[in-house]
Design an enzyme around this catalytic site. Structure first.
Site, PDB file in Angstrom:
ATOM      1  N   LYS A 109       0.926  -1.007  -0.079  1.00  0.00           N
ATOM      2  CA  LYS A 109      -0.168   0.087   0.078  1.00  0.00           C
ATOM      3  C   LYS A 109       0.963   1.287  -0.016  1.00  0.00           C
ATOM      4  O   LYS A 109       1.961   1.276   0.082  1.00  0.00           O
ATOM      5  CB  LYS A 109      -1.021  -0.079   1.297  1.00  0.00           C
ATOM      6  CG  LYS A 109      -2.089  -1.024   0.865  1.00  0.00           C
ATOM      7  CD  LYS A 109      -3.282  -1.079   1.753  1.00  0.00           C
ATOM      8  CE  LYS A 109      -4.438  -2.019   1.386  1.00  0.00           C
ATOM      9  NZ  LYS A 109      -5.546  -1.752   2.217  1.00  0.00           N
ATOM     10  N   ARG A 153      -4.026 -10.000   4.625  1.00  0.00           N
ATOM     11  CA  ARG A 153      -4.394 -10.061   3.070  1.00  0.00           C
ATOM     12  C   ARG A 153      -3.132  -9.499   2.279  1.00  0.00           C
ATOM     13  O   ARG A 153      -2.733  -8.480   2.432  1.00  0.00           O
ATOM     14  CB  ARG A 153      -5.677  -9.142   2.791  1.00  0.00           C
ATOM     15  CG  ARG A 153      -6.342  -9.173   1.409  1.00  0.00           C
ATOM     16  CD  ARG A 153      -7.588  -8.142   1.442  1.00  0.00           C
ATOM     17  NE  ARG A 153      -8.020  -8.397   0.153  1.00  0.00           N
ATOM     18  CZ  ARG A 153      -7.652  -7.618  -0.872  1.00  0.00           C
ATOM     19  NH1 ARG A 153      -6.791  -6.622  -0.805  1.00  0.00           N
ATOM     20  NH2 ARG A 153      -8.102  -7.646  -2.206  1.00  0.00           N
TER      21      ARG A 153
END
Length: 285
Positions: free
Chosen positions: A229, A265
Site C-alpha cells: 500500500k 491479506r
C-alpha cells in the site's frame, strides 16, 4: 475472554483456529485497473493459474475481486463484475478445495459467488453499499469480513477527518458487527478489518497499526491488509507497488507483534507466509 480467542472458523478445507497462527489471504484481482496488479490476471487462464499458484504457495483463502477499490476507482456494472469473477471461481473450484472469498460490495455478486463455490464474503463497505448484503450472507450462512471505509473508493480520500481515528474506526466496526448479527449473521462468522488505506491518511494508517491491539477489545478476529500500500511507498520512496515487498514484510510483522492480527491479506503469499511464520514464533510464543 474475547470471542476470537475461543473460536475457530470451519471452512471447506480445514478451519481457521483463532490465535493459533496468522493466516494468509491471497489477493487475486481479476481487474484491469487495481492499484498493484491491475491487468496481470484479468483473463480466465491467468487468473486461474495465479489462484492455483497462491494456493500451492500456502494461501489459506483466495480473495477474488472483480472491481478495483483503489483510491479514485469508479464503480463497475454488475454484469461486468459478474463476468470477471464467476468463471474464475468456477475454474479454481474445479481444481482445488482451497477456500475462496469474494471481494464485492454487491449482494447479487455475493450470492452468485457463494453458489458458484465461494466460501466467504469480503465487503469493503461492511454492508453499507447494498442493503441486501447482510440478508444474503445470513441466508447462505456464510462468513463475512466487515471493513471500515467512508464514502466510496472514488471519494474516500476526501473523508479523512477524525478526532481519534482508532476510536472512530473501532466504534464503526462494532456497530456494523451488531447490525450484521441483528440481520441474522452468526457472530462467530464475522471478521473485522480496520481498512488500512481506505479513507485514511498516511499518519492515520500508521496510527492504526501502532494501536492495532485496541481492536482486539471488540472480540472478533481481525484481518489486516497492508500489502504494497501507498503508505509503505511513501516511507520507502517506492512509487511502484510491486517494489514494496520488504516494506510489506515489516508492516506485516508489526501487525503480528501487536497480538491483534489473525489474517493478513497479501499479494506475495509465499514471502509473507515466511514472514508470518517467523513473526508468529517470536510473538505468539
Amino acid at each position: 475472554m474475547s470471542l476470537s480467542s475461543q473460536l475457530s472458523l470451519p471452512l471447506r478445507q480445514g478451519c481457521l483456529v483463532w490465535g493459533k497462527r496468522t493466516y494468509m489471504m491471497g489477493v487475486l484481482n481479476v481487474t484491469p485497473d487495481s492499484f498493484s496488479d491491475g491487468g496481470d490476471f484479468d483473463s480466465l487462464q491467468a487468473a486461474t493459474q495465479q489462484g492455483m499458484a497462491m494456493a500451492e504457495a500456502g494461501a489459506d483463502i483466495l480473495d477474488i475481486g472483480g472491481q478495483s477499490t483503489r483510491p479514485g476507482a469508479a464503480d463497475v456494472a454488475l454484469e461486468t463484475e459478474r463476468k470477471r469473477v464467476l468463471p474464475v471461481i468456477a475454474a479454481i473450484r474445479q481444481q482445488s478445495q482451497v477456500p475462496i472469498s469474494i471481494d464485492t460490495m454487491k449482494s447479487e455478486i455475493a450470492r452468485e459467488a457463494l453458489l458458484a463455490g465461494a466460501d466467504v464474503v469480503n465487503d469493503v463497505t461492511a454492508g453499507t453499499h447494498d442493503p441486501d448484503m447482510f440478508s444474503v450472507v445470513a441466508q447462505q450462512q456464510a462468513p463475512i469480513v466487515l471493513m471500515h471505509m467512508r464514502g466510496t473508493p472514488a471519494t474516500m480520500q476526501q473523508l479523512t477527518q477524525y478526532e481519534d481515528v482508532v476510536a472512530e474506526v473501532k466504534a464503526y466496526l462494532r456497530d456494523r458487527a451488531e447490525t450484521a448479527i441483528a440481520a441474522g449473521i452468526d457472530a462467530r462468522k464475522i471478521i473485522l478489518d480496520p481498512g488500512i488505506g481506505f479513507a485514511k491518511t498516511y499518519q492515520q494508517n500508521l496510527e492504526i497499526l501502532r494501536r492495532l491491539a485496541a481492536f482486539r477489545e471488540l472480540g472478533y478476529p481481525l484481518l489486516v491488509g497492508v500489502s504494497r500500500k501507498s503508505f509503505i511507498g511513501k516511507i520507502l520512496n517506492r512509487p511502484h507497488a510491486k517494489e514494496r515487498i520488504w516494506g510489506t514484510a515489516a508492516a506485516c510483522t508489526a501487525a503480528i507483534a501487536t497480538g491483534a492480527c489473525d489474517v493478513l491479506r497479501v499479494h506475495d503469499v509465499a514471502a509473507m507466509g515466511d514472514v508470518a511464520r517467523v513473526a508468529d514464533a517470536l510473538y505468539r510464543g
